[in-house]
Every structure is written in structure tokens, then in C-alpha cells.
Design a protein around this motif. Structure first.
Motif, PDB file in Angstrom:
ATOM      1  N   PHE A   1       6.430 -18.808  29.254  1.00  0.00           N
ATOM      2  CA  PHE A   1       5.430 -18.218  30.139  1.00  0.00           C
ATOM      3  C   PHE A   1       5.935 -16.936  30.798  1.00  0.00           C
ATOM      4  CE2 PHE A   1       4.783 -22.843  30.128  1.00  0.00           C
ATOM      5  CZ  PHE A   1       3.527 -22.879  29.558  1.00  0.00           C
ATOM      6  N   GLU A   2       6.791 -16.189  30.135  1.00  0.00           N
ATOM      7  CA  GLU A   2       7.350 -14.982  30.731  1.00  0.00           C
ATOM      8  C   GLU A   2       6.429 -13.774  30.641  1.00  0.00           C
ATOM      9  OE1 GLU A   2      11.178 -14.339  29.076  1.00  0.00           O
ATOM     10  OE2 GLU A   2      12.109 -15.901  30.283  1.00  0.00           O
ATOM     11  N   SER A   3       5.586 -13.703  29.640  1.00  0.00           N
ATOM     12  CA  SER A   3       4.766 -12.527  29.392  1.00  0.00           C
ATOM     13  C   SER A   3       3.295 -12.845  29.651  1.00  0.00           C
ATOM     14  CB  SER A   3       4.961 -12.091  27.940  1.00  0.00           C
ATOM     15  OG  SER A   3       4.008 -11.147  27.574  1.00  0.00           O
ATOM     16  N   TRP A   4       2.667 -12.090  30.566  1.00  0.00           N
ATOM     17  CA  TRP A   4       1.253 -12.333  30.869  1.00  0.00           C
ATOM     18  C   TRP A   4       0.331 -12.054  29.689  1.00  0.00           C
ATOM     19  CZ3 TRP A   4      -0.666 -15.493  34.115  1.00  0.00           C
ATOM     20  CH2 TRP A   4      -0.005 -15.781  35.293  1.00  0.00           C
ATOM     21  N   PRO A   5       0.573 -11.019  28.876  1.00  0.00           N
ATOM     22  CA  PRO A   5      -0.300 -10.848  27.704  1.00  0.00           C
ATOM     23  C   PRO A   5      -0.235 -12.035  26.747  1.00  0.00           C
ATOM     24  CG  PRO A   5       0.836  -8.799  28.148  1.00  0.00           C
ATOM     25  CD  PRO A   5       1.439  -9.843  29.061  1.00  0.00           C
ATOM     26  N   LEU A   6       0.961 -12.616  26.581  1.00  0.00           N
ATOM     27  CA  LEU A   6       1.089 -13.792  25.726  1.00  0.00           C
ATOM     28  C   LEU A   6       0.375 -14.994  26.346  1.00  0.00           C
ATOM     29  CD1 LEU A   6       2.302 -15.041  23.183  1.00  0.00           C
ATOM     30  CD2 LEU A   6       4.352 -15.563  24.522  1.00  0.00           C
ATOM     31  N   ILE A   7       0.496 -15.143  27.645  1.00  0.00           N
ATOM     32  CA  ILE A   7      -0.190 -16.237  28.335  1.00  0.00           C
ATOM     33  C   ILE A   7      -1.694 -16.117  28.159  1.00  0.00           C
ATOM     34  CG2 ILE A   7      -0.749 -17.171  30.621  1.00  0.00           C
ATOM     35  CD1 ILE A   7       2.145 -16.532  31.415  1.00  0.00           C
ATOM     36  N   LEU A   8      -2.241 -14.906  28.321  1.00  0.00           N
ATOM     37  CA  LEU A   8      -3.683 -14.718  28.186  1.00  0.00           C
ATOM     38  C   LEU A   8      -4.147 -14.912  26.751  1.00  0.00           C
ATOM     39  CD1 LEU A   8      -4.200 -11.703  30.592  1.00  0.00           C
ATOM     40  CD2 LEU A   8      -4.648 -14.126  31.022  1.00  0.00           C
ATOM     41  N   ALA A   9      -3.323 -14.510  25.786  1.00  0.00           N
ATOM     42  CA  ALA A   9      -3.682 -14.713  24.379  1.00  0.00           C
ATOM     43  C   ALA A   9      -3.719 -16.199  24.036  1.00  0.00           C
ATOM     44  CB  ALA A   9      -2.697 -13.983  23.471  1.00  0.00           C
ATOM     45  N   ILE A  10      -2.726 -16.939  24.476  1.00  0.00           N
ATOM     46  CA  ILE A  10      -2.694 -18.374  24.194  1.00  0.00           C
ATOM     47  C   ILE A  10      -3.804 -19.087  24.959  1.00  0.00           C
ATOM     48  CG2 ILE A  10      -1.312 -20.479  24.408  1.00  0.00           C
ATOM     49  CD1 ILE A  10       1.154 -18.743  23.881  1.00  0.00           C
ATOM     50  N   ALA A  11      -4.092 -18.652  26.174  1.00  0.00           N
ATOM     51  CA  ALA A  11      -5.185 -19.249  26.941  1.00  0.00           C
ATOM     52  C   ALA A  11      -6.519 -19.009  26.241  1.00  0.00           C
ATOM     53  CB  ALA A  11      -5.213 -18.689  28.354  1.00  0.00           C
ATOM     54  N   SER A  12      -6.687 -17.841  25.638  1.00  0.00           N
ATOM     55  CA  SER A  12      -7.918 -17.563  24.885  1.00  0.00           C
ATOM     56  C   SER A  12      -8.030 -18.468  23.662  1.00  0.00           C
ATOM     57  CB  SER A  12      -7.943 -16.103  24.448  1.00  0.00           C
ATOM     58  OG  SER A  12      -7.966 -15.263  25.564  1.00  0.00           O
ATOM     59  N   LEU A  13      -6.929 -18.664  22.964  1.00  0.00           N
ATOM     60  CA  LEU A  13      -6.948 -19.583  21.819  1.00  0.00           C
ATOM     61  C   LEU A  13      -7.232 -21.016  22.265  1.00  0.00           C
ATOM     62  CD1 LEU A  13      -3.916 -18.236  19.763  1.00  0.00           C
ATOM     63  CD2 LEU A  13      -6.345 -18.060  19.194  1.00  0.00           C
ATOM     64  N   PHE A  14      -6.640 -21.387  23.364  1.00  0.00           N
ATOM     65  CA  PHE A  14      -6.858 -22.724  23.933  1.00  0.00           C
ATOM     66  C   PHE A  14      -8.329 -22.913  24.297  1.00  0.00           C
ATOM     67  CE2 PHE A  14      -5.792 -26.049  27.189  1.00  0.00           C
ATOM     68  CZ  PHE A  14      -5.069 -26.865  26.346  1.00  0.00           C
ATOM     69  N   ALA A  15      -8.930 -21.893  24.903  1.00  0.00           N
ATOM     70  CA  ALA A  15     -10.346 -21.955  25.269  1.00  0.00           C
ATOM     71  C   ALA A  15     -11.230 -22.013  24.026  1.00  0.00           C
ATOM     72  CB  ALA A  15     -10.711 -20.745  26.126  1.00  0.00           C
ATOM     73  N   ALA A  16     -10.874 -21.246  22.998  1.00  0.00           N
ATOM     74  CA  ALA A  16     -11.648 -21.278  21.756  1.00  0.00           C
ATOM     75  C   ALA A  16     -11.557 -22.649  21.089  1.00  0.00           C
ATOM     76  CB  ALA A  16     -11.159 -20.198  20.808  1.00  0.00           C
ATOM     77  N   LEU A  17     -10.391 -23.254  21.139  1.00  0.00           N
ATOM     78  CA  LEU A  17     -10.218 -24.592  20.571  1.00  0.00           C
ATOM     79  C   LEU A  17     -11.099 -25.608  21.290  1.00  0.00           C
ATOM     80  CD1 LEU A  17      -8.586 -26.566  18.718  1.00  0.00           C
ATOM     81  CD2 LEU A  17      -7.027 -26.799  20.640  1.00  0.00           C
ATOM     82  N   PHE A  18     -11.033 -25.624  22.607  1.00  0.00           N
ATOM     83  CA  PHE A  18     -11.844 -26.580  23.361  1.00  0.00           C
ATOM     84  C   PHE A  18     -13.330 -26.266  23.261  1.00  0.00           C
ATOM     85  CE2 PHE A  18      -7.930 -28.092  25.030  1.00  0.00           C
ATOM     86  CZ  PHE A  18      -8.193 -29.358  25.504  1.00  0.00           C
ATOM     87  N   GLY A  19     -13.679 -24.979  23.228  1.00  0.00           N
ATOM     88  CA  GLY A  19     -15.081 -24.606  23.047  1.00  0.00           C
ATOM     89  C   GLY A  19     -15.601 -25.029  21.681  1.00  0.00           C
ATOM     90  N   GLY A  20     -14.775 -24.859  20.658  1.00  0.00           N
ATOM     91  CA  GLY A  20     -15.166 -25.292  19.312  1.00  0.00           C
ATOM     92  C   GLY A  20     -15.339 -26.790  19.211  1.00  0.00           C
TER      93      GLY A  20
END
Length: 67
Positions: A7-26
Motif C-alpha cells: 500500500f505504498e503507492s496511491w496510484p496502485l491503491i486506486l487501480a486495485i480498488a477500481s479492479l476490486f469495485a469492478a469485480l464486486f459490481g460484476g
């Protein structure tokens, strides 16, 4: 179990959070389709995806500030 290096990089955190949201949304969209609803993006799909995104970012923020 693990440290905060993931969790060191905010862009990486936001990218993974977007994938996580897409997974749960799907998954939610598939559940709506399975129950018999139409294949449209409903409020429930967006709310579950949004909560997954916010939850991931909140946990990442807590882990980053724990150190």
C-alpha cells in the motif's frame, strides 16, 4: 501476516480498488441477472461497487497510517 509495502503507492491503491469495485459490481450484476432482472446497471450494482472501492481505499489508508 503482511506489512504495508503493498500500500505504498496511491496510484496502485486506486487501480486495485477500481479492479476490486469492478469485480464486486460484476458479481452483483450477475446476481441481478440470475434473479431475473434485466441486464442494466441498477442502483444496487453501483452501490456495491462504490462500497467495495471505498472499503478498499479505507483499509489501505488505515494500514498506511498504522506504521
Amino acid at each position: 501476516m503482511f506489512d504495508g509495502r503493498a500500500f505504498e503507492s496511491w496510484p496502485l491503491i486506486l487501480a486495485i480498488a477500481s479492479l476490486f469495485a469492478a469485480l464486486f459490481g460484476g458479481i452483483t450484476l450477475l446476481g441481478v441477472l440470475l434473479i431475473g432482472g434485466e441486464g442494466s446497471v441498477e442502483r444496487s450494482v453501483l452501490s456495491i461497487a462504490g462500497l467495495a472501492f471505498i472499503g478498499y481505499v479505507a483499509v489501505a489508508w488505515c494500514i498506511r497510517h498504522e506504521r
